[in-house]
Design an enzyme around this catalytic site. Structure first.
Site, PDB file in Angstrom:
ATOM      1  N   ASP A   3      46.461  30.866  45.276  1.00  0.00           N
ATOM      2  CA  ASP A   3      46.147  30.585  43.873  1.00  0.00           C
ATOM      3  C   ASP A   3      47.179  31.289  42.998  1.00  0.00           C
ATOM      4  O   ASP A   3      47.906  32.156  43.467  1.00  0.00           O
ATOM      5  CB  ASP A   3      44.728  31.065  43.531  1.00  0.00           C
TER       6      ASP A   3
ATOM      7  N   ASP B 212      47.636  33.554  39.697  1.00  0.00           N
ATOM      8  CA  ASP B 212      46.947  34.370  38.699  1.00  0.00           C
ATOM      9  C   ASP B 212      47.920  34.739  37.589  1.00  0.00           C
ATOM     10  O   ASP B 212      49.100  35.006  37.842  1.00  0.00           O
ATOM     11  CB  ASP B 212      46.402  35.655  39.342  1.00  0.00           C
TER      12      ASP B 212
ATOM     13  N   ASP C  52      46.182  47.142  43.964  1.00  0.00           N
ATOM     14  CA  ASP C  52      45.932  47.864  45.215  1.00  0.00           C
ATOM     15  C   ASP C  52      47.201  48.292  45.956  1.00  0.00           C
ATOM     16  O   ASP C  52      47.378  49.462  46.277  1.00  0.00           O
ATOM     17  CB  ASP C  52      44.982  47.068  46.138  1.00  0.00           C
TER      18      ASP C  52
HETATM   19  P1  ATP Z   1      45.049  36.143  48.346  1.00  0.00           P
HETATM   20  O1  ATP Z   1      44.548  35.457  47.103  1.00  0.00           O
HETATM   21  O2  ATP Z   1      46.197  35.473  48.986  1.00  0.00           O
HETATM   22  O3  ATP Z   1      43.956  36.493  49.283  1.00  0.00           O
HETATM   23  P2  ATP Z   1      45.690  38.221  46.495  1.00  0.00           P
HETATM   24  O4  ATP Z   1      46.530  39.470  46.615  1.00  0.00           O
HETATM   25  O5  ATP Z   1      46.112  37.233  45.461  1.00  0.00           O
HETATM   26  O6  ATP Z   1      45.636  37.572  47.911  1.00  0.00           O
HETATM   27  P3  ATP Z   1      43.229  38.308  45.062  1.00  0.00           P
HETATM   28  O7  ATP Z   1      41.886  38.718  45.562  1.00  0.00           O
HETATM   29  O8  ATP Z   1      43.448  36.923  44.602  1.00  0.00           O
HETATM   30  O9  ATP Z   1      44.223  38.666  46.255  1.00  0.00           O
HETATM   31  O10 ATP Z   1      43.618  39.340  43.930  1.00  0.00           O
HETATM   32  C1  ATP Z   1      44.678  39.141  43.021  1.00  0.00           C
HETATM   33  C2  ATP Z   1      45.364  40.462  42.732  1.00  0.00           C
HETATM   34  O11 ATP Z   1      44.436  41.370  42.141  1.00  0.00           O
HETATM   35  C3  ATP Z   1      45.896  41.200  43.959  1.00  0.00           C
HETATM   36  O12 ATP Z   1      47.168  40.740  44.343  1.00  0.00           O
HETATM   37  C4  ATP Z   1      45.929  42.625  43.466  1.00  0.00           C
HETATM   38  O13 ATP Z   1      47.050  42.862  42.662  1.00  0.00           O
HETATM   39  C5  ATP Z   1      44.696  42.693  42.582  1.00  0.00           C
HETATM   40  N1  ATP Z   1      43.523  43.173  43.344  1.00  0.00           N
HETATM   41  C6  ATP Z   1      42.638  42.423  44.047  1.00  0.00           C
HETATM   42  N2  ATP Z   1      41.696  43.186  44.597  1.00  0.00           N
HETATM   43  C7  ATP Z   1      41.987  44.466  44.238  1.00  0.00           C
HETATM   44  C8  ATP Z   1      41.377  45.728  44.482  1.00  0.00           C
HETATM   45  N3  ATP Z   1      40.282  45.821  45.231  1.00  0.00           N
HETATM   46  N4  ATP Z   1      41.945  46.821  43.943  1.00  0.00           N
HETATM   47  C9  ATP Z   1      43.035  46.737  43.160  1.00  0.00           C
HETATM   48  N5  ATP Z   1      43.669  45.580  42.893  1.00  0.00           N
HETATM   49  C10 ATP Z   1      43.149  44.451  43.409  1.00  0.00           C
HETATM   50 MG    MG Z   2      45.044  35.460  44.972  1.00  0.00          MG
END
Ligand code: ATP
Ligand code: MG
Length: 446
Positions: A58, A60, A150
């Site tokens: 996705d 963001d 994170d």
């Molecule tokens: P994917 O969507 O491919 O699983 P993602 O890194 O995009 O991986 P998301 O859950 O969509 O994961 O979260 C978007 C962003 O928000 C992450 O890349 C990170 O920067 C931040 N994020 C998500 N969860 C946390 C957390 N628990 N603590 C701190 N930052 C977070």
């Molecule tokens: Mg994501």
């Protein structure tokens, strides 16, 4: 709190992210924000994935526009989230998440409940006595927004204003070395939010990255803390761990660091009672990943059945030996297992019920020839139950005959209808079962 450092700005000529790789909806949204005078960045996992030449799940967006301003700017905007207000932009085939830059929770002393009570407003940041963040909802600067993320590789931003990359945490360096490194002290960051440990393992296994060695040690040390995370959130994370095509490598890494034992103690115990169990699990999860690669839908109950089914069926068999009928034994095993599991991870009742359904269906599917196959095939759990049978057949190299029978049935049901009537003792279609009167043999004279 993590200290800001001068960001490294990588101009368009210095990186490989092209606008062609970005979803048109995300691109239009970024331009709209920019044209209205707001900062507009692509952030998080999509930037990481584009740099790794993977397709992002996705896109963001982060901005300095407030939720209210977003609502006024986009007609398709819905504000969501209680902890932190986010904007969801609804498009025909996509929902984009747009969030206002926010700041990390400061140290506990700086913003305690006490100070906030004094000011008679609810605390914006709240941590429990062990440092776990309970509430966190404050707008921040772009730097603060990057630093609250994170891992360094998840904190990169792509700026639509000049197509540059902004790196506050040396995320690019870590990405080049394929390292997962928390932003700040790993001990603090994993304590604030234990779910980050699951995310580290997920990204390491699915993106072929390595958890930085000192971080890995701390993760192993803190793994039992995962049970402090909210059970409903853990359920959502578990689906991401096992339903997105990397279940097998993720499972092994979870096992290695102790997270598996902390999440699913009973499963972990069963797994380590025999090397055969470990092999079986590995083959099953690899088959699950193969289904994902073949774009076969993987509903959560099937995922749970794959994870827990072999252990539950074995527990039921042990009860069978005590003379308890199989379905009853299976039901009892499921009740006890799910009851224990739900204390750590919330398994929605509907999903748990469906998982039981898949397992309870197995004796019927394995029975050859089956009773009333057409009505079995109409049952809602049929498709998942058959997929489960297929997974188990691949792993144990048994149940091939039932599988072939059912595959033939699905191709040409009429041929199987005849075998339906051929089952000895089964009632024929359209004919009522007649009760036979028992014949008494004449008493013999003594
Ligand atoms: P994917 O969507 O491919 O699983 P993602 O890194 O995009 O991986 P998301 O859950 O969509 O994961 O979260 C978007 C962003 O928000 C992450 O890349 C990170 O920067 C931040 N994020 C998500 N969860 C946390 C957390 N628990 N603590 C701190 N930052 C977070
Ligand atoms: Mg994501």
């Amino acid at each position: 709190m993590v200290k800001a450092m001068e960001p490294r700005i990588i101009p368009r000529t210095g990186h490989n992210i092209s606008r062609k790789q970005v979803s048109p909806n995300a691109l239009r949204t970024l331009y709209r924000l920019h044209q209205n005078g707001f900062i507009a960045y692509l952030v998080g996992g999509c930037v990481r994935d584009l740099l790794l030449e993977r397709t992002p799940k996705d896109f963001d967006i982060a901005t300095d526009a407030t939720p209210g301003q977003l609502k006024r700017l986009f007609r398709n905007c819905r504000l969501v989230g209680r902890r932190f207000r986010l904007a969801h932009l609804h498009f025909q085939d996509e929902i984009l998440e747009v969030s206002t830059f926010r700041a990390d929770a400061p140290s506990a002393e700086a913003d305690t409940e006490e100070t906030d009570r004094h000011h008679r407003r609810p605390p914006r940041h709240l941590k429990d006595e062990d440092g776990m963040v309970l509430r966190d909802n404050v707008f921040g600067t772009p730097e603060e927004d990057a630093l609250r993320r994170d891992f360094t590789i998840n904190a990169l931003s792509y700026n639509i204003a000049d197509f540059s990359l902004i790196d506050y945490t040396n995320g690019l360096g870590d990405l080049e070395q394929r390292l997962i490194r928390p932003i700040g002290d790993p001990y603090v960051r994993f304590t604030e939010d234990p779910v980050r440990m699951l995310r580290a393992v997920r990204f390491a296994a699915s993106h072929n990255l390595v958890i930085e060695p000192a971080t890995w040690e701390i993760l192993c040390e803190l793994s039992s803390n995962i049970s402090r995370a909210a059970p409903a959130r853990l359920y959502e994370e578990i689906l991401k761990l096992f339903l997105l095509g990397s279940a097998q490598p993720i499972f092994h890494l979870l096992d290695k660091c102790g997270l598996l034992d902390a999440l699913f103690p009973r499963l972990s115990e069963w797994l380590h009672t025999s090397s055969h169990h470990l092999t079986l699990m590995s083959i099953n999860l690899e088959s699950l990943d193969q289904l994902y690669r073949n774009r076969i839908p993987l509903p959560p109950p099937l995922c749970l059945a794959t994870l827990f089914g072999p252990a539950l069926e074995e527990a039921a068999l042990a009860r069978d030996r005590d003379g308890i009928p199989h379905l009853q034994a299976l039901d009892e095993a499921c009740t006890s297992f799910l009851g224990e599991l739900c204390q750590i991870v919330t398994i929605p009742a509907r999903v748990g019920g469906r998982m039981r359904g898949i397992l309870a269906f197995q004796p019927g599917l394995r029975r050859m020839p089956p009773r009333r196959p057409s009505s079995m095939a109409r049952r809602p759990e049929f498709a998942d139950a058959l997929t489960y049978l297929r997974l188990m057949a691949a792993a144990k190299e048994e149940n091939r005959t039932p599988l072939e029978w059912w595959d033939a049935f699905l191709l040409d049901p009429s041929s199987a209808m005849s075998s339906e009537t051929a089952i000895p003792g089964a009632p024929e279609k359209g004919r009522k079962k007649r009760r036979r009167r028992r014949r008494h043999s004449p008493k013999t004279a003594t």
